[in-house]
Design an enzyme around this catalytic site. Structure first.
Site, short mmCIF file in Angstrom:
data_model
loop_
_atom_site.label_atom_id
_atom_site.label_comp_id
_atom_site.label_asym_id
_atom_site.label_seq_id
_atom_site.Cartn_x
_atom_site.Cartn_y
_atom_site.Cartn_z
N CYS A 243 36.11 14.37 -2.11
CA CYS A 243 35.65 15.49 -1.20
C CYS A 243 36.27 15.32 -0.04
O CYS A 243 36.92 14.26 0.41
CB CYS A 243 34.41 15.41 -1.04
SG CYS A 243 33.12 15.53 -2.40
N LYS B 174 26.61 6.81 -9.53
CA LYS B 174 28.18 7.13 -9.42
C LYS B 174 28.93 5.96 -8.82
O LYS B 174 29.94 5.67 -9.41
CB LYS B 174 28.17 8.44 -8.97
CG LYS B 174 29.53 8.71 -8.74
CD LYS B 174 29.68 10.29 -8.23
CE LYS B 174 29.68 10.39 -6.36
NZ LYS B 174 31.13 9.83 -5.99
N ASN B 175 28.26 5.84 -7.71
CA ASN B 175 29.46 5.12 -6.63
C ASN B 175 29.46 3.70 -7.13
O ASN B 175 30.40 2.80 -6.62
CB ASN B 175 28.94 5.32 -5.25
CG ASN B 175 29.39 6.79 -4.76
OD1 ASN B 175 30.23 7.31 -5.48
ND2 ASN B 175 28.94 7.22 -3.65
N ARG C 274 30.74 16.55 -10.76
CA ARG C 274 31.53 15.19 -10.34
C ARG C 274 30.46 14.29 -10.38
O ARG C 274 30.79 13.02 -10.75
CB ARG C 274 32.44 15.36 -9.10
CG ARG C 274 33.84 15.88 -9.40
CD ARG C 274 34.48 15.90 -8.26
NE ARG C 274 34.49 14.34 -7.64
CZ ARG C 274 34.20 14.07 -6.33
NH1 ARG C 274 34.33 15.08 -5.34
NH2 ARG C 274 33.92 12.91 -5.95
N ASP D 165 25.41 10.65 2.27
CA ASP D 165 25.55 11.53 1.14
C ASP D 165 24.12 12.10 0.69
O ASP D 165 24.14 12.88 -0.17
CB ASP D 165 25.95 10.34 -0.17
CG ASP D 165 27.43 9.97 0.02
OD1 ASP D 165 28.40 10.41 0.85
OD2 ASP D 165 27.71 8.84 -0.68
N ARG E 128 40.42 10.87 5.72
CA ARG E 128 39.61 9.73 4.90
C ARG E 128 40.54 8.73 4.87
O ARG E 128 41.22 8.49 3.70
CB ARG E 128 39.01 10.27 3.56
CG ARG E 128 37.95 11.07 3.58
CD ARG E 128 37.33 11.67 2.28
NE ARG E 128 36.51 10.43 1.94
CZ ARG E 128 35.72 10.68 0.84
NH1 ARG E 128 35.87 11.82 0.30
NH2 ARG E 128 35.16 9.58 0.38
N1 EPU Z 1 37.25 4.57 7.26
C1 EPU Z 1 38.23 4.09 8.02
N2 EPU Z 1 39.41 3.43 7.32
C2 EPU Z 1 39.31 3.00 6.04
C3 EPU Z 1 37.97 3.33 5.25
C4 EPU Z 1 37.13 4.23 5.88
O1 EPU Z 1 38.60 4.25 9.14
O2 EPU Z 1 40.15 2.25 5.51
C5 EPU Z 1 36.18 5.35 7.77
C6 EPU Z 1 36.16 6.60 7.31
O3 EPU Z 1 36.83 7.64 7.59
C7 EPU Z 1 34.64 6.91 7.33
C8 EPU Z 1 33.90 5.44 7.17
O4 EPU Z 1 35.02 4.48 7.71
O5 EPU Z 1 34.24 7.39 8.56
C9 EPU Z 1 33.17 5.14 6.19
O6 EPU Z 1 33.92 5.34 4.87
P1 EPU Z 1 33.83 4.54 3.78
O7 EPU Z 1 35.06 3.84 3.24
O8 EPU Z 1 32.60 3.65 3.67
O9 EPU Z 1 33.90 5.51 2.62
P2 EPU Z 1 34.32 5.79 1.05
O10 EPU Z 1 34.43 4.32 0.52
O11 EPU Z 1 35.51 6.50 1.21
C10 EPU Z 1 32.13 6.04 -0.08
C11 EPU Z 1 31.60 6.80 -1.13
C12 EPU Z 1 31.13 8.31 -0.42
C13 EPU Z 1 30.20 8.09 0.95
C14 EPU Z 1 30.95 6.74 1.84
C15 EPU Z 1 29.95 6.44 2.90
C16 EPU Z 1 32.62 6.14 -3.16
C17 EPU Z 1 33.59 6.75 -4.12
N3 EPU Z 1 32.38 7.26 -2.40
O12 EPU Z 1 33.19 6.34 0.35
O13 EPU Z 1 30.41 9.02 -1.45
O14 EPU Z 1 30.13 9.21 1.44
O15 EPU Z 1 31.34 5.63 0.85
O16 EPU Z 1 28.81 5.81 2.32
O17 EPU Z 1 31.84 5.39 -3.17
C18 EPU Z 1 29.86 11.06 -2.46
O18 EPU Z 1 29.26 10.07 -3.21
O19 EPU Z 1 29.35 12.09 -2.39
C19 EPU Z 1 30.58 10.22 -1.50
C20 EPU Z 1 31.34 11.16 -0.55
#
Ligand code: EPU
Length: 430
Positions: A117, A22-23, A399, A307, A122
């Site tokens: 989610c 998915k990701n 999803r 995850d 976020r």
């Molecule tokens: N963060 C910041 N600032 C940013 C971005 C992130 O402070 O600009 C913080 C977040 O608050 C968090 C950490 O950095 O504490 C990591 O966030 P990350 O950006 O890595 O997460 P994401 O890109 O929003 C993706 C996956 C999530 C998964 C996370 C961590 C996708 C679409 N989503 O989210 O997947 O939990 O990486 O591995 O790729 C899921 O598949 O169920 C899911 C939630």
């Protein structure tokens, strides 16, 4: 309303085929915006997040053709629109990849803040920091993020991420492949889907080095051309079924996986007394003995994935002894614990730490999925429980999990989808 009804306590035997990640898919599909020609993308998972992102591309003017169940041809050559419709974008988290992809393609993007989610805050400040460093003005207003490259084209630069972020790493990569000059991302995320996006872009003519390490160098090129690419198997879907076998007992061959991506999960299951045998592109998971406790902290890859945190919590609930689970990525990812308690689980949460006292047996209950992975964890708890578990709000699960009910039924689980009239409509009628 659709719910899953599970009669627990049945061990699982047979084989499960894992779908595409998915990701990775939700980043690679928007990346097609950068390509001048047809991208044939294979091993696409059939999940609602993928449908949403394909719908957004179509709304922008892309030509999307289904080749077969897991393959689509995406041609974005005729897209002229850089404004993403609000309703569609709010459904998913990954709509933020449209900012990087549209900035890279047109030098401007108008994208609503992402959905997805709810794990507390976020933020996407690191994405924005990267775009600004590359010469874009970024403003938020009127329900949109407005981004515009001041010189008309993104400029290569050095970006140090303050926090390891999967989304920021991939988004900056998207904005950089057609930029002028070299972009260097330091403290980059190393997840398998980061590498998969880089491999996709390189196969279309990009020049990206170091994906999978914490320094990624992207030399901007003038043009990407079409080609064929197959998405990697889903690490988290595979881990979820590994946890399901651990919960229910039995022996299942989980096929179409990259065992290396599963090592962080395999290591913890072995500690808990689950047997895991690695094959070339499969893992055999067997649970004959009772589960034993362990401690786990979630971390960016190659650490234990956040995850998989709710799914592993489900099996710690029935592991002998006291386990300590520490969430190292998100602020608030324990909202599901109240639902587990309805099943007899003994879990205390204090901030990012959950202390789980294993019980001999969970009992079936009526519960609700509160997000994607928590929903999957509830399915796992239901498979282990004595009696009947009814899970509501399963749209969260759909999803990210292709055919979860069919895949589990295929290995002997007693899981059914039950569609009942909408409760709200019933109340109005009554
Ligand atoms: N963060 C910041 N600032 C940013 C971005 C992130 O402070 O600009 C913080 C977040 O608050 C968090 C950490 O950095 O504490 C990591 O966030 P990350 O950006 O890595 O997460 P994401 O890109 O929003 C993706 C996956 C999530 C998964 C996370 C961590 C996708 C679409 N989503 O989210 O997947 O939990 O990486 O591995 O790729 C899921 O598949 O169920 C899911 C939630």
């Amino acid at each position: 309303m659709t719910k899953y009804v599970i009669h627990g306590g049945k061990p699982l035997f047979g084989e499960i085929e894992i779908s595409g990640a998915k990701n990775a898919a939700v980043a690679i599909i928007p990346a097609a915006l950068l390509v001048d020609g047809v991208c044939r993308i294979e091993n696409i998972p059939q999940i609602s997040d993928v449908t949403s992102i394909l719908n957004i591309l179509q709304e922008l003017g892309a030509d999307v053709r289904t080749v077969n169940r897991t393959t689509v041809d995406v041609d974005c050559s005729h897209v002229r629109n850089a404004k993403v419709p609000e309703e569609l974008a709010r459904k998913i988290r990954a709509s933020y990849y449209l900012i990087g992809a549209l900035l890279g393609r047109f030098g401007c993007a108008e994208v609503p803040p992402p959905g997805g989610c709810d794990f507390g805050g976020r933020p996407i400040d690191q994405h924005i920091k990267g775009f600004v460093a590359m010469g874009a003005d970024v403003e938020v207003g009127g329900g949109y993020i407005h981004a515009k490259a001041k010189s008309g084209r993104m400029q290569g630069t050095q970006v140090y991420l303050d926090i390891v972020s999967v989304g920021a790493t991939m988004n900056i990569m998207l904005a950089a492949v057609l930029a002028e000059g070299m972009t260097i991302i330091e403290n980059a995320a190393k997840e398998p889907h980061v590498v998969d996006l880089a491999n996709f872009l390189n196969s279309m003519g990009a020049d990206i080095m170091g994906a999978g390490t914490d320094v990624i160098k992207i030399r901007g090129v003038a043009r990407l051309t079409g080609g064929t690419y197959s998405i990697i198997p889903d690490q988290i879907e595979a881990g979820t079924y590994m946890a399901a076998v651990a919960a229910a007992g039995g022996e299942v061959l989980i096929r179409n996986v990259i065992p290396k991506h599963l090592e962080c999960i395999t290591a913890k299951l072995l500690e808990m007394g689950v047997e895991v045998e690695e094959r070339d592109d499969a893992v055999l998971v067997r649970r004959c003995a009772p589960l034993t406790r362990t401690n786990i902290k979630t971390l960016p890859y190659p650490g234990f994935p956040t995850d998989m945190q709710p799914q592993i919590a489900a099996i710690l609930c029935i592991a002998a002894g006291t386990s300590v689970l520490t969430e190292g990525v998100w602020d608030n990812r324990y909202r599901y614990v109240d639902e587990f308690r309805r099943m007899g689980a003994q879990v205390q949460v204090d901030g990012k730490i959950a202390v789980i006292e294993g019980v001999k047996q969970l009992t079936g209950a009526r519960i609700r999925a509160c997000d994607l992975r928590a929903g999957a964890a509830m399915v796992i708890a239901g498979l282990a429980a004595h009696g009947v578990t009814e899970i509501g709000c399963v749209h969260h699960i759909e999803r990210g999990y292709e055919d979860i009910v069919r895949k589990l039924s295929g290995v002997g689980a007693d899981v059914r989808v039950v569609v009942t009239p909408d409760e709200e409509k019933q109340a109005q009628v009554g």
